[in-house]
Scaffold this motif. Structure first.
Motif, PDB file in Angstrom:
ATOM      1  N   LEU A 119       0.867  -1.182   0.000  1.00 46.59           N
ATOM      2  CA  LEU A 119       0.000   0.000   0.000  1.00 46.59           C
ATOM      3  C   LEU A 119       0.901   1.228   0.000  1.00 46.59           C
ATOM      4  O   LEU A 119       2.084   1.115   0.313  1.00 46.59           O
ATOM      5  N   PRO A 120       0.348   2.410  -0.311  1.00 46.23           N
ATOM      6  CA  PRO A 120       1.199   3.610  -0.245  1.00 46.23           C
ATOM      7  C   PRO A 120       1.924   3.716   1.091  1.00 46.23           C
ATOM      8  O   PRO A 120       3.088   4.095   1.139  1.00 46.23           O
ATOM      9  N   LEU A 121       1.252   3.322   2.183  1.00 47.18           N
ATOM     10  CA  LEU A 121       1.910   3.517   3.471  1.00 47.18           C
ATOM     11  C   LEU A 121       2.953   2.458   3.762  1.00 47.18           C
ATOM     12  O   LEU A 121       3.681   2.557   4.740  1.00 47.18           O
ATOM     13  N   THR A 122       3.035   1.398   2.937  1.00 49.05           N
ATOM     14  CA  THR A 122       4.114   0.431   3.144  1.00 49.05           C
ATOM     15  C   THR A 122       5.155   0.510   2.026  1.00 49.05           C
ATOM     16  O   THR A 122       6.039  -0.321   1.956  1.00 49.05           O
ATOM     17  N   TRP A 123       5.033   1.513   1.156  1.00 47.95           N
ATOM     18  CA  TRP A 123       6.009   1.641   0.071  1.00 47.95           C
ATOM     19  C   TRP A 123       7.431   1.753   0.613  1.00 47.95           C
ATOM     20  O   TRP A 123       8.343   1.112   0.116  1.00 47.95           O
ATOM     21  N   LEU A 124       7.581   2.570   1.652  1.00 45.30           N
ATOM     22  CA  LEU A 124       8.921   2.762   2.204  1.00 45.30           C
ATOM     23  C   LEU A 124       9.497   1.432   2.683  1.00 45.30           C
ATOM     24  O   LEU A 124      10.661   1.121   2.456  1.00 45.30           O
ATOM     25  N   LEU A 125       8.631   0.640   3.321  1.00 43.84           N
ATOM     26  CA  LEU A 125       9.056  -0.660   3.843  1.00 43.84           C
ATOM     27  C   LEU A 125       9.575  -1.547   2.713  1.00 43.84           C
ATOM     28  O   LEU A 125      10.642  -2.155   2.816  1.00 43.84           O
ATOM     29  N   TYR A 126       8.806  -1.598   1.626  1.00 45.63           N
ATOM     30  CA  TYR A 126       9.197  -2.488   0.530  1.00 45.63           C
ATOM     31  C   TYR A 126      10.322  -1.897  -0.311  1.00 45.63           C
ATOM     32  O   TYR A 126      11.031  -2.626  -1.006  1.00 45.63           O
ATOM     33  N   ALA A 127      10.454  -0.559  -0.271  1.00 46.41           N
ATOM     34  CA  ALA A 127      11.522   0.061  -1.057  1.00 46.41           C
ATOM     35  C   ALA A 127      12.857  -0.049  -0.331  1.00 46.41           C
ATOM     36  O   ALA A 127      13.909   0.114  -0.935  1.00 46.41           O
ATOM     37  N   MET A 128      12.814  -0.356   0.957  1.00 46.92           N
ATOM     38  CA  MET A 128      14.024  -0.297   1.789  1.00 46.92           C
ATOM     39  C   MET A 128      15.187  -1.131   1.257  1.00 46.92           C
ATOM     40  O   MET A 128      16.310  -0.621   1.196  1.00 46.92           O
ATOM     41  N   PRO A 129      14.980  -2.392   0.867  1.00 46.63           N
ATOM     42  CA  PRO A 129      16.138  -3.167   0.403  1.00 46.63           C
ATOM     43  C   PRO A 129      16.831  -2.477  -0.777  1.00 46.63           C
ATOM     44  O   PRO A 129      18.057  -2.332  -0.788  1.00 46.63           O
ATOM     45  N   VAL A 130      16.036  -2.028  -1.756  1.00 50.19           N
ATOM     46  CA  VAL A 130      16.600  -1.395  -2.944  1.00 50.19           C
ATOM     47  C   VAL A 130      17.236  -0.062  -2.574  1.00 50.19           C
ATOM     48  O   VAL A 130      18.355   0.257  -2.992  1.00 50.19           O
ATOM     49  N   LEU A 131      16.522   0.694  -1.759  1.00 46.66           N
ATOM     50  CA  LEU A 131      16.997   2.012  -1.342  1.00 46.66           C
ATOM     51  C   LEU A 131      18.342   1.886  -0.614  1.00 46.66           C
ATOM     52  O   LEU A 131      19.310   2.598  -0.924  1.00 46.66           O
ATOM     53  N   ALA A 132      18.403   0.943   0.338  1.00 46.93           N
ATOM     54  CA  ALA A 132      19.621   0.777   1.132  1.00 46.93           C
ATOM     55  C   ALA A 132      20.782   0.370   0.236  1.00 46.93           C
ATOM     56  O   ALA A 132      21.897   0.884   0.366  1.00 46.93           O
ATOM     57  N   LEU A 133      20.502  -0.546  -0.698  1.00 42.89           N
ATOM     58  CA  LEU A 133      21.569  -0.981  -1.601  1.00 42.89           C
ATOM     59  C   LEU A 133      22.038   0.170  -2.486  1.00 42.89           C
ATOM     60  O   LEU A 133      23.227   0.355  -2.703  1.00 42.89           O
ATOM     61  N   ALA A 134      21.071   0.960  -2.988  1.00 42.16           N
ATOM     62  CA  ALA A 134      21.422   2.076  -3.865  1.00 42.16           C
ATOM     63  C   ALA A 134      22.309   3.071  -3.131  1.00 42.16           C
ATOM     64  O   ALA A 134      23.361   3.483  -3.639  1.00 42.16           O
ATOM     65  N   VAL A 135      21.910   3.417  -1.916  1.00 43.04           N
ATOM     66  CA  VAL A 135      22.718   4.350  -1.125  1.00 43.04           C
ATOM     67  C   VAL A 135      24.091   3.749  -0.859  1.00 43.04           C
ATOM     68  O   VAL A 135      25.120   4.421  -1.009  1.00 43.04           O
TER      69      VAL A 135
END
Lengths: 185, 148, 654
Positions: free
Chosen positions: B100-116
């Protein structure tokens, strides 16, 4: 990278930690004021009508169906309880007071038998206008009941407005139930 | 001979009956039971906090396991069984929250963390590319070492 | 009287800790030798006072002094001696005291073994430790005093939670706490280095042994806790992604990253600011993990005494410690310049990638654990993040680490070539491929991937050792001689990798576990995992402070009965609770696991039977990892200080 940007980058962990700390502070404060309970779960029934059911009466009282609470003359409570449940006995005197004050409370006995129920009502008083029996617990699951006691507030159009899991207390009545009654009557 | 044939016909049925699994009042075949366990493993026990209903000893969990198994037996798809539970207990009951929109951050975290992380790695490596000349103290020390 | 002495010693410890903090941090700038040497002395006396205080509480527990509220609430006259002692840290107040004792023990260790450090650095490290200790001691003394008296005392005491009366759990908290608290030393080093404005190869060398010790304890503590939940909770599971478990996993992940990147600092003077940040983050996560789980904010199966009032005090302490250190980092760290250069394929790069993936896992676990309360705070929604989420997000992130673990130790510093490394790893790759194909042929794809990964890591580490000792190329005796001349740190590192590989094997094997819940009458049997399990009978048996019903189960294979299992249900009258005691038979590679779930009115028993392949490897792997760490500590390089000369030589070489 410019020295300033480097400095800003090194401040990121601090900013994240401060944001997290602030969040925890608000959560702890809310917990202390009983505004947040990590174990409580919201009922998906709120804003909806209870699912269809028709339950027989028990202990000499009349049972009821979803159609009977579809349009009550005044807002009412549906109280799920059981004779084997300790907090149910704790909240019974308060329910008695509310019933004496003119609030209509209908009860549903959860996985219970007539004999022990009669003993329970004799000991703790009977605040219920009607009393149905959900012997199998199926209706309870359809309502999303996850433990007894649970109390549902139903407005005049038959819509669930509030659900409280656990024994009602005078504080809850004062802080939440009374304002609801004022708003929906 | 006829008896023997009958016995032979019954034998597989008998063997099958042996491997059927009964749990919480519903009897399933092993693949069905496996599916039921997978569905139950996705659902949180509401009474006990942070256990799945497959692991829980609570009575409500046993009832819900029974419901799952009945539905599995009827061939209800997994998604629909989960929807049945969510309708009654809300998304809280799902151990893996829906997207859901409110869990986007949760699911984006693996990709986001790797990208950073990769950005930092790439940048940090380039940043270190400028070998700075020895300062005075180091130069003196080097001289001292070379003399030894 | 003795509890009052303990209380008094606690008060003394608060004063001594703050004195240690102030003298340690500000002493070095006085340029007075007495100020420099006062800090170690204060650390010793601070420890002595706390140890006295703790012993007083233990004494109260041993003699069952129920006038002490803590003892009356969590112990009873029927509790066996071992649990009367371990019960001290089985509750909030007592575990706080234990936590502080271990923290002061760390200070003592730095005072005693820090002789090779520059005196000013040692004083500052002790100062930081003293301030942290002072804060938490103040909390213990004022808000959660374990010496509070109770009058009139109860006759018997309320008794300990039966599920905690277990040897595994008795030693799990001290080991885990030592792990958590031990990272305070690495943290103190980072803060002291930031204050002094110097982070160099020597910093990497000094901080590593301390980080390594705590890492070993943390690994051991997590393994013990996991093992305990495996054999007592009766679910046959070993890891539930519960917030409390995640709270221990997070510092383990960053601590592992810290161990790896401090090597880069030591050898190559790169990644300095990052190492400092990891040291701060690891201890911050330890602190938050220990305390926020107790605030009741997180939804956990582990029931701690929840006290939101104490939570605010703790939060203030955390804010000062974590916020202060990150502020110092933001101010002082930007001037730390990296100097080492390296190519994309090099040992440094491998270590950095290890850090990237470990930190990505940390970020995911952290977000997942804290998402429910924060979603509630921001959106007013109650949701759950549990095992299915973590399994699906963490395992894919762990896979690249497992692959890279094979290559990493074989790569050269600065600039390396893949081809020769690949050549050296043909055996490990071959074994992994065979394992994968065999398992995949049986349609166990997930297990196949896991087992192949585990085999790869173990074989690659063994290959590394074999090639360093030139095994099979020179006579065996010569290889053995070479083995003993290898740096112990590299043997330790290989052991650490082997241990991790073995744990991966265990976790992968467990995906093949089979379970069955059956109702049997005495005399009936069921089939599971190629065995016939028969319930022979159910009988009663006495216990020290409980009574029990024991199920007598025989397990037979084709050649007949080879095993009897006796799972039991224990009734603790004092608390009115029942626990299930699982019966586990292991041959080292396969566990047969039986739980007596409930007894039916009709006389039958509901049994939960499991066959768990490779389960023991999970904890054996943890043990090997911890042993590898300890072995690495005995390296000469770490014992003998004075890295200065070598360091400059290395700098010149680059």
């Amino acid at each position: 990278m410019s020295p300033l940007r480097r400095r800003l980058l090194f401040g990121v962990p601090l900013v994240l930690a401060v944001a997290g700390g602030e969040g925890f502070y608000v959560l702890l404060r809310r917990m202390r004021n009983n505004e947040y309970d990590p174990h409580a779960l919201p009922s998906p029934l709120i804003g909806k009508r209870p699912p269809a059911f028709s339950l027989p009466g028990i202990a000499g009282m009349r049972g009821f169906a979803n159609t009977d609470i579809a349009a009550p003359p005044r807002p009412m409570l549906v109280n799920w309880f059981a004779s084997w449940c300790m907090p149910c006995a704790e909240e019974a005197p308060l329910l008695g007071q509310l019933a004496a004050g003119g609030l209509s409370i209908w009860g549903i006995a959860y996985e219970d038998d007539a004999k022990s129920l009669q003993a329970f009502l004799a000991q703790n008083g009977n605040p219920y206008q009607r009393l149905a029996s959900d012997a199998s617990g199926t209706t309870a699951i359809n309502w999303g009941v996850y433990g007894v006691p649970e109390t549902y507030f139903i407005d005049k159009s038959g819509i669930v407005r509030w659900r409280y899991a656990g024994a009602l207390t005078p504080e809850i009545v004062k802080s939440t139930l009374n304002p609801l009654l004022e708003r929906y009557s | 001979m006829r008896r023997l044939l009958l016995l032979l016909c019954l034998l597989p049925a008998f063997a099958l009956a042996q491997t059927m699994i009964t749990r919480d009042g519903v009897t399933l075949t092993p693949p069905q039971e496996k599916r039921a366990e997978a569905v139950g493993g996705q659902l949180r026990c509401l009474v006990c906090q942070n256990e799945s209903i497959e692991e829980s000893n609570a009575k409500l969990a046993a009832q819900l396991r029974g419901i799952i198994r009945t539905q599995v037996k009827q061939g209800v798809p997994d998604k629909q069984i989960l929807a049945y539970m969510v309708q009654r207990y809300g998304i809280f009951v799902l151990l893996k929250p829906p997207f859901l929109p409110l869990t986007w951050l949760l699911y984006a975290m693996p990709v986001l963390a790797l990208a950073v992380g990769f950005a930092a790695f790439w940048f940090g490596r380039r940043h270190g590319n400028a070998p700075k000349p020895l300062d005075e103290a180091e130069a003196a020390r080097l001289e001292e070492l070379l003399r030894e | 009287m003795i509890p009052e002495l303990g209380h008094f010693a606690l008060a003394c410890a608060v004063a001594l800790a703050f004195a240690q903090g102030v003298v340690g941090i500000f002493g070095p700038s006085l340029r007075d030798a007495r100020a420099l040497y006062a800090a170690p002395l204060l650390a010793c006396s601070h420890f002595a006072a706390l140890a006295g205080s703790f012993l007083a509480l233990v004494w109260a527990g041993v003699v069952s002094d129920f006038t002490v509220e803590n003892i009356a609430d969590f112990s009873s006259s029927a509790t066996p001696l071992l649990y009367r002692i371990t019960g001290i840290w089985g509750n909030h107040d007592g575990s706080m005291l234990l936590w502080c004792v271990i923290l002061s023990l760390c200070g003592l260790a730095v005072a005693l073994f820090g002789g090779n450090l520059p005196a000013s650095l040692r004083a500052r490290v002790l100062g930081v430790l003293g301030l942290i200790s002072g804060g938490f001691l103040l909390f213990t003394l004022t808000v959660s005093n374990p010496f509070t008296r109770l009058w009139p005392p109860p006759l018997h005491g309320a008794g300990m939670n039966p599920i905690l009366q277990d040897p595994g759990l008795a030693f799990h908290p001290p080991v885990l706490y030592t792990g958590y608290v031990g990272f305070s030393v690495a943290f103190a080093f980072a803060i002291a280095a930031l204050i002094e404005g110097r982070v160099d190869a020597a910093f990497g060398r000094w901080v590593r042994p301390w980080a390594l010790v705590s890492w070993c304890f943390l690994t051991g503590g997590i393994a013990l806790g996991s093992w305990w939940s495996y054999y007592t909770l009766g679910w046959g599971g070993y890891w539930f992604w519960d917030p409390v478990e995640n709270a221990a996993l997070l510092p383990w992940l960053t601590g592992t990253a810290l161990l790896h990147c401090s090597i880069v600092v030591e050898k190559r003077e790169a990644l300095k600011a990052w190492t400092v940040l990891l040291a701060i983050a690891t201890f911050s996560l330890s602190l938050s993990g220990t305390f926020l789980v107790r605030s009741g904010i997180l939804n956990s199966v582990h029931s701690f005494a929840e006290a939101p009032n104490q939570g605010l005090f703790i939060l203030a302490l955390l804010a000062i410690t974590i916020g202060g250190s990150l502020l110092l980092f933001a101010i002082r760290a930007p001037v730390l310049a990296a100097s080492g250069i390296y190519a994309p394929i090099s040992r440094e790069s491998a270590l950095v990638l290890n850090n990237v993936f470990l930190c990505a896992i940390t970020a995911v676990v952290f977000t997942g654990t804290l998402y429910p309360p924060f979603a509630n705070l921001l959106f007013g929604v109650q949701l759950s993040v549990g095992a299915p989420f973590f399994n699906q997000t963490v395992l894919p992130l762990a896979a690249p680490i497992i692959i890279a673990m094979g290559f990493g130790p074989l790569l050269a510093w600065k600039r390396a070539d893949f081809a020769p490394v690949l050549q050296r790893l043909y055996l490990a790759g071959g074994v992994a491929a065979v394992v994968f194909l065999v398992m995949a042929a049986n349609r166990h794809i997930i297990a196949a991937l896991g087992l192949a990964g585990g085999a790869w890591v173990v074989m690659a580490a063994l290959t590394d050792l074999a090639q360093r000792t030139r095994l099979f190329r020179v006579p065996l005796g010569q290889s053995a001689a070479r083995f003993f001349t290898l740096p112990r740190a590299s043997i330790g590192a290989a052991l650490g990798h082997i241990g991790f590989g073995v744990t991966v094997l265990g976790i992968a094997g467990m995906t093949l576990a089979v379970q069955s819940v059956v109702v049997l009458q005495p005399g009936q049997s069921t089939k599971l995992g190629g065995y016939v399990w028969t319930l022979q009978d159910i009988h009663s048996a006495p216990g020290p402070n409980y009574t029990q019903r024991v199920a007598d189960i025989t397990v037979a294979d084709k050649s007949g009965v080879f095993l009897r299992l006796h799972p039991s249900r224990r009734f603790f009258a004092a608390q009115g609770t029942i626990t299930n005691d699982a019966a586990i038979h292991t041959n080292g590679f396969n566990d047969l696991y039986a739980v007596f779930a409930s007894e039916l009115p009709g006389g039958g028993a509901e049994l939960r039977l499991n066959e768990q392949p490779m389960a023991p490897e999970i904890w054996i792997g943890g043990l090997i990892m911890a042993l590898g760490g300890f072995f690495s500590l005995s390296d000469r390089r770490l014992r003998v200080g004075a890295p200065a000369r070598k360091r400059v030589a290395a700098a010149v070489a680059s």
